[in-house]
Structure formats: structure tokens, C-alpha cells
Design a protein around this motif. Structure first.
Motif, PDB file in Angstrom:
ATOM      1  N   GLN A  49       0.865  -1.169   0.000  1.00 37.71           N
ATOM      2  CA  GLN A  49       0.000   0.000   0.000  1.00 37.71           C
ATOM      3  C   GLN A  49       0.903   1.220   0.000  1.00 37.71           C
ATOM      4  O   GLN A  49       1.836   1.306   0.786  1.00 37.71           O
ATOM      5  N   TYR A  50       0.622   2.128  -0.897  1.00 40.75           N
ATOM      6  CA  TYR A  50       1.404   3.355  -0.956  1.00 40.75           C
ATOM      7  C   TYR A  50       0.784   4.393  -0.032  1.00 40.75           C
ATOM      8  O   TYR A  50      -0.409   4.672  -0.132  1.00 40.75           O
ATOM      9  N   PRO A  51       1.569   4.985   0.851  1.00 42.15           N
ATOM     10  CA  PRO A  51       1.057   6.133   1.599  1.00 42.15           C
ATOM     11  C   PRO A  51       0.691   7.238   0.599  1.00 42.15           C
ATOM     12  O   PRO A  51       1.186   7.249  -0.534  1.00 42.15           O
ATOM     13  N   PRO A  52      -0.184   8.164   0.986  1.00 35.23           N
ATOM     14  CA  PRO A  52      -0.659   9.183   0.049  1.00 35.23           C
ATOM     15  C   PRO A  52       0.445   9.897  -0.752  1.00 35.23           C
ATOM     16  O   PRO A  52       0.316  10.048  -1.968  1.00 35.23           O
ATOM     17  N   ALA A  53       1.517  10.297  -0.124  1.00 41.25           N
ATOM     18  CA  ALA A  53       2.583  11.010  -0.848  1.00 41.25           C
ATOM     19  C   ALA A  53       3.264  10.103  -1.875  1.00 41.25           C
ATOM     20  O   ALA A  53       3.601  10.544  -2.976  1.00 41.25           O
ATOM     21  N   GLU A  54       3.429   8.831  -1.535  1.00 40.40           N
ATOM     22  CA  GLU A  54       4.049   7.897  -2.480  1.00 40.40           C
ATOM     23  C   GLU A  54       3.115   7.584  -3.650  1.00 40.40           C
ATOM     24  O   GLU A  54       3.564   7.412  -4.773  1.00 40.40           O
TER      25      GLU A  54
END
Length: 79
Positions: A49-54
Motif C-alpha cells: 500500500q502506498y502512503p498518500p505522498a508515495e
């Protein structure tokens, strides 16, 4: 390699704290065995899962890679 991915999006004005809470909750759900099994059964994975910034960085990178290719085909979205 071309990879399929999914993202959940919110309006630009969504408070960062709400984005963080949603991201955390989604991560917990994706981490459950039932959801992981459902993804595998539909031939998808839950590799991460990508954090929002990633996720924003991934979208920017994908647009830089695929944008010129798509534009070169003359593709126009339906209106």
C-alpha cells in the motif's frame, strides 16, 4: 513491465488528517486474510500500500511514462 494498480482518491481539499485516517484504515482492511484471499482469487495481489505522498509520486511517474505514448495514439477520452 506494465503493472495494474488501484488507488483511492479524495477531493483536493480533504483534510490531511482525514486522508491519513482513511489510509490507515484501508491498510488494515487490505491486510486481513479475507481481503488478501479475495484479491488473489481475482488474480490481483496486495503487494503493498502506498502512503498518500508515495501514491502521488507514482501517479506523476506513470503520467510521465505513459502520457506521451497515449497522446501519440491520438486517444481522446469520451465526454
Amino acid at each position: 513491465m506494465v503493472a495494474e494498480w488501484f488507488g483511492l482518491f479524495a477531493p483536493a481539499a480533504t483534510p490531511p488528517a482525514l486522508i491519513a485516517r482513511a489510509s490507515e484504515a484501508i491498510g488494515k482492511v487490505i491486510g486481513t486474510k479475507a481481503i488478501a484471499d479475495a484479491f488473489v482469487n481475482s488474480r490481483h495481489g496486495t503487494e503493498g500500500q502506498y502512503p498518500p505522498a508515495e501514491l502521488a509520486a507514482l501517479i506523476k511517474s506513470e503520467a510521465a511514462t505513459w502520457g506521451p505514448i497515449i497522446r501519440s495514439t491520438g486517444f481522446k477520452p469520451l465526454e
